[in-house]
Design a protein around this motif. Structure first.
Motif, PDB file in Angstrom:
ATOM      1  N   GLN A   1      -4.980  -0.604   4.370  1.00  9.13           N
ATOM      2  CA  GLN A   1      -4.683   0.745   3.707  1.00  9.13           C
ATOM      3  C   GLN A   1      -4.557   1.435   5.302  1.00  9.13           C
ATOM      4  O   GLN A   1      -3.332   1.669   6.249  1.00  9.13           O
ATOM      5  CB  GLN A   1      -5.083   2.172   3.229  1.00  9.13           C
TER       6      GLN A   1
ATOM      7  N   THR B   1      -0.265   4.598  -2.494  1.00  9.39           N
ATOM      8  CA  THR B   1      -1.811   3.980  -2.190  1.00  9.39           C
ATOM      9  C   THR B   1      -1.873   5.600  -2.919  1.00  9.39           C
ATOM     10  O   THR B   1      -1.507   6.518  -1.968  1.00  9.39           O
ATOM     11  CB  THR B   1      -2.608   3.367  -1.018  1.00  9.39           C
ATOM     12  N   ASP B   2      -3.495   5.975  -2.796  1.00 13.44           N
ATOM     13  CA  ASP B   2      -3.751   7.355  -3.060  1.00 13.44           C
ATOM     14  C   ASP B   2      -4.854   7.973  -1.436  1.00 13.44           C
ATOM     15  O   ASP B   2      -5.489   7.074  -1.284  1.00 13.44           O
ATOM     16  CB  ASP B   2      -5.088   7.491  -3.522  1.00 13.44           C
ATOM     17  N   TRP B   3      -3.643   8.120  -0.480  1.00 15.13           N
ATOM     18  CA  TRP B   3      -4.027   8.191   1.385  1.00 15.13           C
ATOM     19  C   TRP B   3      -5.576   9.462   1.108  1.00 15.13           C
ATOM     20  O   TRP B   3      -5.564   9.265   2.010  1.00 15.13           O
ATOM     21  CB  TRP B   3      -3.230   9.199   1.907  1.00 15.13           C
TER      22      TRP B   3
ATOM     23  N   SER C   1      -9.316   1.940   2.949  1.00 16.60           N
ATOM     24  CA  SER C   1      -9.941   0.192   3.249  1.00 16.60           C
ATOM     25  C   SER C   1      -8.792   0.064   4.496  1.00 16.60           C
ATOM     26  O   SER C   1      -8.228   0.713   4.949  1.00 16.60           O
ATOM     27  CB  SER C   1      -8.937  -0.278   2.146  1.00 16.60           C
TER      28      SER C   1
ATOM     29  N   SER D   1       0.776  -1.681  -0.082  1.00 14.73           N
ATOM     30  CA  SER D   1      -0.058  -0.012   0.004  1.00 14.73           C
ATOM     31  C   SER D   1       0.753   0.958   0.013  1.00 14.73           C
ATOM     32  O   SER D   1       0.603   2.684   0.379  1.00 14.73           O
ATOM     33  CB  SER D   1      -1.097  -0.180   1.218  1.00 14.73           C
TER      34      SER D   1
END
Length: 389
Positions: free
Chosen positions: A148, A137-139, A145, A134
């Motif tokens: 995440q 990932t797009d935080w 999720s 992750s």
């Protein structure tokens, strides 16, 4: 899994940390399309619990978190803290979290190599493997999720163990004061301020440049910095570095002249930004006190190249002897400076760095110390008549 999304839960968590000796902290942020970093998530692990704080949750008040970061009785543990500290500096209106323990710097002081990764430290000191799936990932996307959140929490959970192991090493090797010196520099507020008037110093200049050039460069760089801050856009989205350097060199006074700037574009030159750039050029040309001219870098004296290489070998050996990262002791520029001048204004000739490397560097330079190969390593041999530096 603990995700905090409201102010009451955050205040309660921070209150529970009041007696903690330390908390481990990490952040997830994005800044690819903005000037200011967008804080998306803050992970904090106290002695008994770890939480992820959704800093983008509607209505959440981060004041209790800011107070925790400013509490002088609680040590804040980060890994590679610079960007995290910058974020808290901006959010708090100019206060750097303190006191701070940066595990990356501690690892360099304790012989784990240059800029050791967090993943490596966790494996070596906590005996764990991190799931990095992750990482990119797009935080900013919601909802987060479960994977995440678990990924984010793992970072601070293991950070507690890494900190404790490194603290033990520092206590045993007597280098706590080395480390304290580095932390004092890290929490200096001046390194996190982004003053537009100082933005010109980011540019790497080659050759000799005069005061006229520097006056225009300072004005345009300051304009761009302020424009980027006001619009919350990356500097390069306003105008690219190479365009600024070209404008500073030619100091255009008309739209037509400005439009000939490579990497700028006619549309920009003829628009609002173009007018602002020309105003900055005019301001720079009229500057009554431009920065002093920067002389071209002097050519190295004949024969100094081999000496620099000898100093590089000495640095490597001394850092291996002391189990400390080379990056922390001296840079390539430092070696060149020491080779050229005994009183070079470099950190390698001061404090603990002088004891580790600086004294021997000067002794080698003046023929009071020799390097020889023996027992599969480089050995230092004092020469007759050597004096203490």
């Amino acid at each position: 899994m603990m995700l905090i999304t409201d102010s009451d839960a955050l205040a309660a968590f921070c209150a529970r940390q009041a007696g903690a000796g330390f908390v481990a902290v990490d952040t997830e942020f994005m800044r690819e399309r903005t000037y200011w970093p967008i804080l998306c998530l803050v992970q904090v692990a106290g002695p008994d619990e770890a939480v992820a704080i959704d800093s983008l949750a509607p209505g959440i008040d981060l004041a209790p978190l800011m107070a925790l970061m400013a509490d002088p009785q609680i040590l804040k543990v980060f890994h590679a803290a610079r960007q995290d500290l910058e974020i808290f500096f901006q959010l708090s209106g100019g206060q750097v979290p303190h006191p701070v323990f940066d595990t990356q710097v501690a690892a360099m002081v304790c012989g784990f190599g240059d800029s050791v990764s967090y993943e490596t430290l966790v494996k070596r000191l906590a005996g764990a493997n991190l799931d990095k799936a992750s990482r990119f990932t797009d935080w900013a996307q919601r909802p987060l999720s479960e994977r995440q959140i678990l990924y984010a929490l793992a970072d601070v959970v293991h950070l507690r163990t890494v900190y404790e192991r490194l603290q033990d090493v520092l206590a045993k090797n007597g280098r706590a004061f080395w480390f304290a010196e580095e932390m004092a520099d890290l929490v200096d507020p001046t390194i996190y301020r982004t003053e537009p008037s100082e933005a010109w110093r980011r540019f790497r200049l080659r050759g000799r440049v005069d005061r006229r050039f520097l006056g225009v460069l300072r004005a345009i760089a300051a304009w761009r910095e302020a424009a980027a801050q006001q619009r919350d856009l990356p500097r390069g989205r306003i105008i690219r570095d190479e365009a600024i350097l070209e404008i500073a060199a030619h100091a255009p006074k008309t739209v037509e002249s400005l439009a000939r700037t490579r990497s700028l574009g006619k549309g920009i030159a003829e628009g609002k930004l173009g007018r602002e750039i020309l105003d900055a050029v005019t301001q720079g040309l009229a500057d009554p006190d431009p920065p002093p001219a920067i002389p071209a870098k002097a050519e190295a004296p004949p024969g100094i190249g081999p000496l620099i290489e000898l100093l590089r070998v000495l640095l490597k050996q001394r850092c291996e002897d002391f189990h400390v990262a080379q990056k922390l002791v001296a840079s390539s520029d430092d070696l060149e400076a020491i080779a050229a001048a005994d009183d070079a204004p470099v950190r390698a000739l001061h404090g603990w760095r002088r004891e580790v490397f600086g004294n021997d560097a000067l002794a080698l330079k003046h023929g009071q110390l020799a390097l020889t190969a023996g027992r599969s390593r480089i050995e230092l041999v004092p020469l007759p008549g050597r004096e203490e530096t």
